[in-house]
Design an enzyme around this catalytic site. Sequence first.
Site, PDB file in Angstrom:
ATOM      1  N   HIS A   1       0.837  -1.220   0.000  1.00 16.69           N
ATOM      2  CA  HIS A   1       0.000   0.000   0.000  1.00 16.69           C
ATOM      3  C   HIS A   1       0.864   1.259   0.000  1.00 16.69           C
ATOM      4  O   HIS A   1       0.423   2.311   0.458  1.00 16.69           O
ATOM      5  CB  HIS A   1      -0.941   0.047   1.210  1.00 16.69           C
ATOM      6  CG  HIS A   1      -1.644  -1.243   1.492  1.00 16.69           C
ATOM      7  ND1 HIS A   1      -2.878  -1.563   0.945  1.00 16.69           N
ATOM      8  CD2 HIS A   1      -1.270  -2.331   2.225  1.00 16.69           C
ATOM      9  CE1 HIS A   1      -3.239  -2.769   1.362  1.00 16.69           C
ATOM     10  NE2 HIS A   1      -2.270  -3.269   2.132  1.00 16.69           N
TER      11      HIS A   1
ATOM     12  N   LYS B   1      16.120  21.771 -10.593  1.00 13.88           N
ATOM     13  CA  LYS B   1      15.442  20.523 -10.913  1.00 13.88           C
ATOM     14  C   LYS B   1      16.310  19.529 -11.687  1.00 13.88           C
ATOM     15  O   LYS B   1      17.135  19.901 -12.499  1.00 13.88           O
ATOM     16  CB  LYS B   1      14.170  20.792 -11.743  1.00 13.88           C
ATOM     17  CG  LYS B   1      13.048  21.431 -10.978  1.00 13.88           C
ATOM     18  CD  LYS B   1      12.421  20.553  -9.909  1.00 13.88           C
ATOM     19  CE  LYS B   1      11.535  19.473 -10.444  1.00 13.88           C
ATOM     20  NZ  LYS B   1      10.223  19.913 -10.874  1.00 13.88           N
TER      21      LYS B   1
ATOM     22  N   SER C   1      14.779  21.701 -15.688  1.00 12.47           N
ATOM     23  CA  SER C   1      13.561  22.475 -15.890  1.00 12.47           C
ATOM     24  C   SER C   1      13.962  23.822 -16.462  1.00 12.47           C
ATOM     25  O   SER C   1      15.021  24.360 -16.125  1.00 12.47           O
ATOM     26  CB  SER C   1      12.861  22.658 -14.554  1.00 12.47           C
ATOM     27  OG  SER C   1      12.089  23.836 -14.559  1.00 12.47           O
TER      28      SER C   1
ATOM     29  N   GLU D   1       9.587   8.604 -16.735  1.00  7.64           N
ATOM     30  CA  GLU D   1       8.186   8.991 -16.962  1.00  7.64           C
ATOM     31  C   GLU D   1       7.740   8.597 -18.365  1.00  7.64           C
ATOM     32  O   GLU D   1       6.601   8.196 -18.588  1.00  7.64           O
ATOM     33  CB  GLU D   1       8.021  10.497 -16.766  1.00  7.64           C
ATOM     34  CG  GLU D   1       8.214  10.920 -15.316  1.00  7.64           C
ATOM     35  CD  GLU D   1       8.343  12.427 -15.191  1.00  7.64           C
ATOM     36  OE1 GLU D   1       7.353  13.069 -14.845  1.00  7.64           O
ATOM     37  OE2 GLU D   1       9.432  12.969 -15.448  1.00  7.64           O
TER      38      GLU D   1
END
Length: 456
Positions: free
Chosen positions: A153, A280, A274, A287
């Site tokens: 979980h 970043k 970024s 992704e």
Amino acid sequence: MWGGRFAGGPSSVMQEINASIPFDKRLWKQDIQGSLAHVKMLAKQDIIESDDANKIIVGLEQIFEEFSENGVPVDLMLEDIHMTIEKRLTEIIGPTAGRLHTARSRNDQVATAFRLWVRDAIDEVLASLHMLQCTIIGRAEENIDVILPGFTHLQVAQPVSLGHHFMAYYEMLRRDVDRFQSARDRLNMSPLGSAALAGTGFDLDRDMTAISLGFDGPMSNSLDAVSDRDFALDYLSAASQSALHLSRMAEEIIIWASQPYGFVSMSDQWSTGSSIMPQKRNPDAAELVRGHSGRITGQLNALMMVMKGLPLAYSKDMQNDKPPVFEAHDLFGLCIISMSGMIETLTVNADNMRKGANSGFSTATDLADWLVRDLNIPFREAHHITGAAVAHCEAQQIELSQISSETLKSIDSRIDGVTLPDLSVEGSVSSRTSYGGTAPNRVREMIQAAKKECGL
Ligand code: ARG
């Protein structure tokens, strides 16, 4: 090529909707391979003269050279790769080219070329999955003794070895390899010689063409042979399943690399920055693997929807079989290589992992197991006692391994005059020695077996 019964030509939109050459040009090698096998068989069976066959062979070989060097010319008028090659053959050797299509239809021709293409695609995939498996084994071996929290979980559950965690993906990939191999086995029968749909009256040797193309034999029903596309669906289904595994792996990398976790750092090679936030470092490749996996499964659905309502045998809808396979194959290939690169180069932050493993009272099960084993307390009661111990530690803001025997005794009087078990994350991990468990010795065994299996 088929204009005999027509007075007028097709409208430009008809040409556009009808043409597959913009995408099926990718079949050019396999189409030439199929034609070479067919023409040699026609000559051996005395269906065409060997002089003509030789001219055709030389012409096809020339086209092979030309397309290797300059690519495939795209002319919508020629519809597809089969006509493009036949037209070029006619330009090179003249009307003799017309004998190549004896006892053949584009229906068995395309079924053959596409099968060969998918077979090559599977071989490519198997090679790159093998590379990814080797990468995973390497990282697993390095990290057998690194401990991270195992989750259920996404809540800290029990500490596990990072080597064990990596090897979980190795196991998934093993099954993926198996799925591709069995797709390949099923695919490996030859449709060539089924002609348009009903077979042919010419005295073909279908075994000869099948064997020369590396198939196990000829398909035994001509209607099925020209209209079966389950080999493509098998490929897409194996690719979807495997991409789904890569997507889960990607998702973990994304989570692990996020600052609150800080379990891994991505290498520069596999990160992006970024345009507005200078600090970043984004896990874009992971992704995109996650995103591509969705598109790959989308292509499986696309082809299933194309095929589901088609009567036997061939319908032009089936020309739509190729774009989904090509797109899925390209995306999947990128996913495998990217995963391999990311895993190979990511830095493991063992301290953060250990901290994470130590949080959330991850060794509570070890305490409960000890109560069962050493004090003969039924597991349900042990679970209850441990729950109370965890609540105490939470209130006192201490770790479970810091709890005193007096406190435990006050929770349950049976815990008296005994030495408490090792409730450290290391103790927990090394105690899980069941087959398939996370104890470093077990993981080492699994890694040895995997290395053997992968020829390492
Ligand atoms: N380009 C076609 C395809 O990929 C080749 C087969 C055409 N057959 C036909 N009967 N029109 O499906």
